[in-house]
Design an enzyme around this catalytic site. Structure first.
Site, PDB file in Angstrom:
ATOM      1  N   SER A  91       3.995   0.608   2.510  1.00 24.72           N
ATOM      2  CA  SER A  91       3.924  -0.435   3.532  1.00 24.72           C
ATOM      3  C   SER A  91       3.546  -1.766   2.897  1.00 24.72           C
ATOM      4  CB  SER A  91       2.850  -0.093   4.582  1.00 24.72           C
ATOM      5  OG  SER A  91       3.069   1.191   5.137  1.00 24.72           O
TER       6      SER A  91
ATOM      7  N   HIS B  39       0.858  -1.185   0.000  1.00 23.44           N
ATOM      8  CA  HIS B  39       0.000   0.000   0.000  1.00 23.44           C
ATOM      9  C   HIS B  39       0.897   1.239   0.000  1.00 23.44           C
ATOM     10  CE1 HIS B  39      -3.548   2.428   0.819  1.00 23.44           C
ATOM     11  NE2 HIS B  39      -2.856   3.038   1.757  1.00 23.44           N
TER      12      HIS B  39
HETATM   13  C1  GRF Z   1       1.127   1.436  -6.701  1.00 20.40           C
HETATM   14  O1  GRF Z   1       1.010   2.716  -6.110  1.00 20.40           O
HETATM   15  C2  GRF Z   1       0.937   0.410  -5.616  1.00 20.40           C
HETATM   16  O2  GRF Z   1       1.383   0.858  -4.355  1.00 20.40           O
HETATM   17  C3  GRF Z   1      -0.549   0.222  -5.575  1.00 20.40           C
HETATM   18  O3  GRF Z   1      -0.963   0.306  -6.933  1.00 20.40           O
HETATM   19  C4  GRF Z   1      -0.071   1.200  -7.633  1.00 20.40           C
HETATM   20  C5  GRF Z   1       0.333   0.581  -8.943  1.00 20.40           C
HETATM   21  O4  GRF Z   1       1.009  -0.597  -8.651  1.00 20.40           O
HETATM   22  N1  GRF Z   1      -0.868  -1.037  -4.975  1.00 20.40           N
HETATM   23  P1  GRF Z   1       1.540  -1.550  -9.851  1.00 20.40           P
HETATM   24  O5  GRF Z   1       2.428  -0.690 -10.722  1.00 20.40           O
HETATM   25  O6  GRF Z   1       0.316  -2.029 -10.623  1.00 20.40           O
HETATM   26  O7  GRF Z   1       2.280  -2.649  -9.159  1.00 20.40           O
END
Ligand code: GRF
Length: 198
Positions: free
Chosen positions: A138, A111
């Site tokens: 986190s 998160h």
């Molecule tokens: C990121 O900010 C992550 O922390 C949240 O979704 C966003 C995109 O993540 N869970 P990703 O590039 O799809 O892994």
């Protein structure tokens, strides 16, 4: 030694998923067994397939508000993959307590905030609006309550003058890609000692 089997739930680009996939090599105690998306068009599915990882998608739209029916479908490929650990990585559907209870104790999520601050969405804009001097990400165990559960890792970044939600998000994302693989490696070895960086 047989590797721990890791399933990764995504909804979008999957940059955290890619970081996790690319970390599970060599003497790492885990290997990916499935990438499962709530969005059939998620770009992360192509990235996983390009790395030879089995993929599946369950479009959440036909189920509309029937969360239980969606999760019943989502459960099928997940159970078939026999994961030891489930990592949510940019998975944008809220999971019910019934679904989570099936995996509790072996389901992780990343998160983009220093929990317990800023549960939910738009965390970077909220940190800026609050005038916070630092922000971060986190990794936590998933429980029935959204963005709650025991913290397994945190990484802090400074908030800089002139930051926008986008520049701050980009700074945090770099740390996400370091933190999540480090926590997964430790978790897969049975070590739940939290990691704190920055
Ligand atoms: C990121 O900010 C992550 O922390 C949240 O979704 C966003 C995109 O993540 N869970 P990703 O590039 O799809 O892994």
């Amino acid at each position: 030694m047989s590797h721990k089997r890791v399933a990764i739930l995504i909804s979008g680009g999957g940059s955290n998923m890619v970081a996790l996939l690319d970390s599970m090599i060599g003497d790492h105690p885990a290997r990916p067994c499935l990438v499962l998306s709530s969005e059939p068009e998620a770009a992360g599915l192509d990235k996983a397939a390009a790395r030879g990882v089995p993929v599946a998608a369950v479009d959440h739209r036909p189920f509309r508000a029937d969360r239980a029916a969606f999760e019943a479908e989502l459960m099928k490929p997940l159970i078939a993959a026999r994961p030891d650990i489930v990592c949510c990585a940019g998975f944008m559907r809220i999971l019910t307590g019934d679904f989570v209870s099936r995996w509790q104790g072996r389901m992780l999520n990343i998160h983009p905030s220093l929990l317990p601050k800023y549960k939910g969405l738009n965390t970077h804009a909220r940190a800026l609006a609050a005038g916070d001097g630092e922000h971060g990400c986190s990794v936590h165990e998933v429980t029935a309550e959204l963005d709650d559960g025991p913290i397994l890792g945190q990484a802090r970044v400074p908030v800089l003058n002139g930051d926008t939600p986008e520049t701050l998000a980009a700074r945090v994302l770099v740390q996400e890609h370091r933190l999540y693989p480090a926590v997964l490696r430790r978790f897969a070895m049975g070590d739940r000692t939290p990691i704190h960086w920055g």
